[in-house]
Design a protein around this motif. Structure first.
Motif, PDB file in Angstrom:
ATOM      1  N   PHE A   1       0.928  -1.174   0.014  1.00 34.82           N
ATOM      2  CA  PHE A   1       0.113  -0.099  -0.034  1.00 34.82           C
ATOM      3  C   PHE A   1       0.797   1.344   0.098  1.00 34.82           C
TER       4      PHE A   1
ATOM      5  N   ARG B   1       2.754   1.596  -3.365  1.00 37.92           N
ATOM      6  CA  ARG B   1       2.127   1.861  -4.613  1.00 37.92           C
ATOM      7  C   ARG B   1       1.548   3.325  -4.321  1.00 37.92           C
ATOM      8  N   SER B   2       1.216   3.591  -3.116  1.00 37.81           N
ATOM      9  CA  SER B   2       0.578   5.055  -2.727  1.00 37.81           C
ATOM     10  C   SER B   2       1.933   6.279  -2.945  1.00 37.81           C
TER      11      SER B   2
END
Length: 149
Positions: free
Chosen positions: A122, A125-126
Motif C-alpha cells: 500500500f 503503490r501510494s
C-alpha cells in the motif's frame, strides 16, 4: 557502491547488496552519505527512502525467504523532481507474476485483531508511480519512479 553524475545532471547510484536486513540498512546509510552535499539530493521530507527500504525488505523476506547469500542490485537515478529506481534480484518470483495490489488494510478492528503486516505494498503503490515488474526466468526486475517535489 558506485556513483556518478550523468550528462543530463542527474545523479546515478548503483549498489549490490546481500539479501540480509543488515546489508539493506548499510546500503541505505551509504546512499544517504553519498547524497550529502549533492545538488540532486532529494528534499528531507521526501518519502523515497521509505519506498526503497520497503521494496528491499520485501525482496529479503519473500524473494530470498530471509536467507543470506542472494544478490540484490539497486540502480537509482536522482533527478531534480523524480527518482527512477530499478531493483533486480535472483530469488523467487512474485506470486502470480505481479506485485500485490496494495489494498489498504482494515484498521477498524480491535487492537488484538490488528494485522502485523500488509502495509508495505500500500505504501509502495501510494508513494510511487510507473510501477513495472518483470520476471525473466532467472531474475526479478521491478522499476518504479518516486516524485521528489
Amino acid at each position: 557502491m558506485q556513483a556518478e553524475r550523468l550528462e543530463d545532471g542527474a545523479f546515478l547510484v548503483c549498489c549490490r547488496m546481500d539479501s540480509t536486513a543488515e546489508d539493506v540498512r548499510a546500503t541505505l546509510t551509504g546512499i544517504n552519505e553519498l547524497l550529502q552535499g549533492q545538488e540532486m539530493a532529494p528534499p528531507r521530507d521526501s518519502n523515497w527512502e521509505l519506498v526503497i527500504a520497503e521494496v528491499l525488505n520485501n525482496i529479503v523476506e519473500h524473494a530470498y525467504e530471509d536467507r543470506a547469500g542472494g544478490d540484490i542490485l539497486l540502480r537509482l537515478v536522482f533527478s531534480p523532481d523524480r527518482l527512477s529506481v530499478e531493483f533486480t534480484d535472483f530469488g523467487q518470483p512474485m506470486p502470480s507474476g505481479t506485485p500485490p495490489s496494495g489494498a489498504p488494510v482494515d484498521l477498524d478492528v480491535s487492537v488484538e485483531e490488528l494485522p502485523e503486516g500488509g502495509f508495505g505494498w500500500f505504501l509502495i503503490r501510494s508513494l510511487s508511480e510507473n510501477l513495472d515488474y518483470h520476471h525473466d526466468g532467472e531474475s526479478n526486475r521491478l522499476r518504479l519512479s518516486i516524485p521528489l517535489r
